[in-house]
Design a protein around this motif. Sequence first.
Motif, mmCIF file in Angstrom:
data_model
loop_
_atom_site.group_PDB
_atom_site.id
_atom_site.type_symbol
_atom_site.label_atom_id
_atom_site.label_comp_id
_atom_site.label_asym_id
_atom_site.label_seq_id
_atom_site.Cartn_x
_atom_site.Cartn_y
_atom_site.Cartn_z
ATOM 1 N N PRO A 23 0.758 -1.344 -0.003
ATOM 2 C CA PRO A 23 -0.083 0.136 0.048
ATOM 3 C C PRO A 23 0.842 1.237 0.039
ATOM 4 C CG PRO A 23 -0.130 -0.991 2.336
ATOM 5 C CD PRO A 23 0.518 -2.015 1.431
ATOM 6 N N ALA A 24 0.457 2.321 -0.452
ATOM 7 C CA ALA A 24 1.011 3.471 -0.633
ATOM 8 C C ALA A 24 1.059 4.214 0.622
ATOM 9 C CB ALA A 24 0.707 4.463 -1.668
ATOM 10 N N LEU A 25 2.014 5.212 0.834
ATOM 11 C CA LEU A 25 2.006 5.880 2.226
ATOM 12 C C LEU A 25 1.807 7.451 1.696
ATOM 13 C CD1 LEU A 25 5.644 4.810 3.553
ATOM 14 C CD2 LEU A 25 3.076 4.301 4.325
ATOM 15 N N MET A 26 1.112 8.046 2.699
ATOM 16 C CA MET A 26 0.746 9.525 2.577
ATOM 17 C C MET A 26 2.045 10.404 2.142
ATOM 18 S SD MET A 26 -2.358 9.833 2.497
ATOM 19 C CE MET A 26 -2.554 11.598 2.783
ATOM 20 N N ALA A 27 3.330 10.458 2.830
ATOM 21 C CA ALA A 27 4.264 10.957 2.789
ATOM 22 C C ALA A 27 5.632 10.212 2.577
ATOM 23 C CB ALA A 27 4.416 12.075 3.833
ATOM 24 N N PRO A 28 5.624 9.329 1.500
ATOM 25 C CA PRO A 28 7.040 8.550 1.282
ATOM 26 C C PRO A 28 8.131 9.347 1.097
ATOM 27 C CG PRO A 28 5.868 8.938 -0.770
ATOM 28 C CD PRO A 28 4.930 9.437 0.185
ATOM 29 N N SER A 29 9.339 8.653 1.624
ATOM 30 C CA SER A 29 10.586 9.250 1.580
ATOM 31 C C SER A 29 11.752 8.228 1.573
ATOM 32 C CB SER A 29 10.885 10.050 2.893
ATOM 33 O OG SER A 29 10.923 9.387 4.182
ATOM 34 N N ILE A 30 12.742 8.469 1.305
ATOM 35 C CA ILE A 30 13.885 7.485 0.978
ATOM 36 C C ILE A 30 14.241 6.895 2.387
ATOM 37 C CG2 ILE A 30 16.207 7.264 0.489
ATOM 38 C CD1 ILE A 30 14.292 7.433 -2.040
ATOM 39 N N ASP A 31 14.377 7.906 3.587
ATOM 40 C CA ASP A 31 14.618 7.776 4.574
ATOM 41 C C ASP A 31 13.664 6.641 5.428
ATOM 42 O OD1 ASP A 31 16.897 9.055 4.679
ATOM 43 O OD2 ASP A 31 16.166 10.699 5.586
ATOM 44 N N GLY A 32 12.442 7.096 5.059
ATOM 45 C CA GLY A 32 11.450 6.086 5.598
ATOM 46 C C GLY A 32 11.389 4.794 5.066
ATOM 47 N N PHE A 33 11.748 4.680 3.873
ATOM 48 C CA PHE A 33 11.892 3.408 3.173
ATOM 49 C C PHE A 33 13.093 2.724 3.796
ATOM 50 C CE2 PHE A 33 10.362 4.698 -1.372
ATOM 51 C CZ PHE A 33 8.811 4.931 -0.726
ATOM 52 N N ALA A 34 14.003 3.467 4.012
ATOM 53 C CA ALA A 34 15.376 2.837 4.638
ATOM 54 C C ALA A 34 14.908 2.270 6.029
ATOM 55 C CB ALA A 34 16.533 3.773 4.749
ATOM 56 N N ASP A 35 14.132 2.945 6.757
ATOM 57 C CA ASP A 35 13.822 2.513 8.216
ATOM 58 C C ASP A 35 12.974 1.489 8.171
ATOM 59 O OD1 ASP A 35 14.919 4.626 9.064
ATOM 60 O OD2 ASP A 35 13.291 5.887 9.436
ATOM 61 N N SER A 36 11.967 1.373 6.919
ATOM 62 C CA SER A 36 11.292 0.069 6.954
ATOM 63 C C SER A 36 12.126 -1.009 6.646
ATOM 64 C CB SER A 36 10.322 0.275 5.755
ATOM 65 O OG SER A 36 9.255 1.424 6.028
ATOM 66 N N VAL A 37 13.065 -0.907 5.685
ATOM 67 C CA VAL A 37 14.004 -2.117 5.405
ATOM 68 C C VAL A 37 14.699 -2.565 6.636
ATOM 69 C CG1 VAL A 37 15.916 -2.892 4.139
ATOM 70 C CG2 VAL A 37 14.218 -1.545 3.099
ATOM 71 N N ALA A 38 15.165 -1.609 7.477
ATOM 72 C CA ALA A 38 15.981 -1.831 8.603
ATOM 73 C C ALA A 38 15.008 -2.741 9.677
ATOM 74 C CB ALA A 38 16.410 -0.646 9.401
ATOM 75 N N GLN A 39 13.914 -2.280 9.679
ATOM 76 C CA GLN A 39 12.809 -2.864 10.666
ATOM 77 C C GLN A 39 12.727 -4.396 10.215
ATOM 78 O OE1 GLN A 39 11.523 -1.799 13.647
ATOM 79 N NE2 GLN A 39 11.301 -3.925 13.839
ATOM 80 N N LEU A 40 12.379 -4.484 8.559
ATOM 81 C CA LEU A 40 12.318 -5.903 8.206
ATOM 82 C C LEU A 40 13.461 -6.703 8.499
ATOM 83 C CD1 LEU A 40 10.688 -7.885 6.171
ATOM 84 C CD2 LEU A 40 11.879 -6.747 4.553
ATOM 85 N N ILE A 41 14.617 -6.341 8.428
ATOM 86 C CA ILE A 41 15.920 -7.110 8.723
ATOM 87 C C ILE A 41 15.981 -7.682 10.169
ATOM 88 C CG2 ILE A 41 18.509 -6.773 8.978
ATOM 89 C CD1 ILE A 41 18.330 -4.980 6.314
#
Length: 70
Positions: A23-41
Amino acid sequence: MWRELDTDVVLLTPEFPGFGGAPALMAPSIDGFADSVAQLIRDEGSPPATVVGLSLGGYVAQSLAVRHPD
């Protein structure tokens, strides 16, 4: 190429918000994506990780290295 990895390698291929089935985010950002990947790891229990990114994923990988060096 991923088939040539050792059998003990955990391969994560996240979909960024708004891409594929994510699903899309209201305010996507590179840093937000990085944080999501870090959480996934972390959720997969696999730190440290070898991260590879291409195009947008490359920017996310750079942000991930800066924001989550662990």
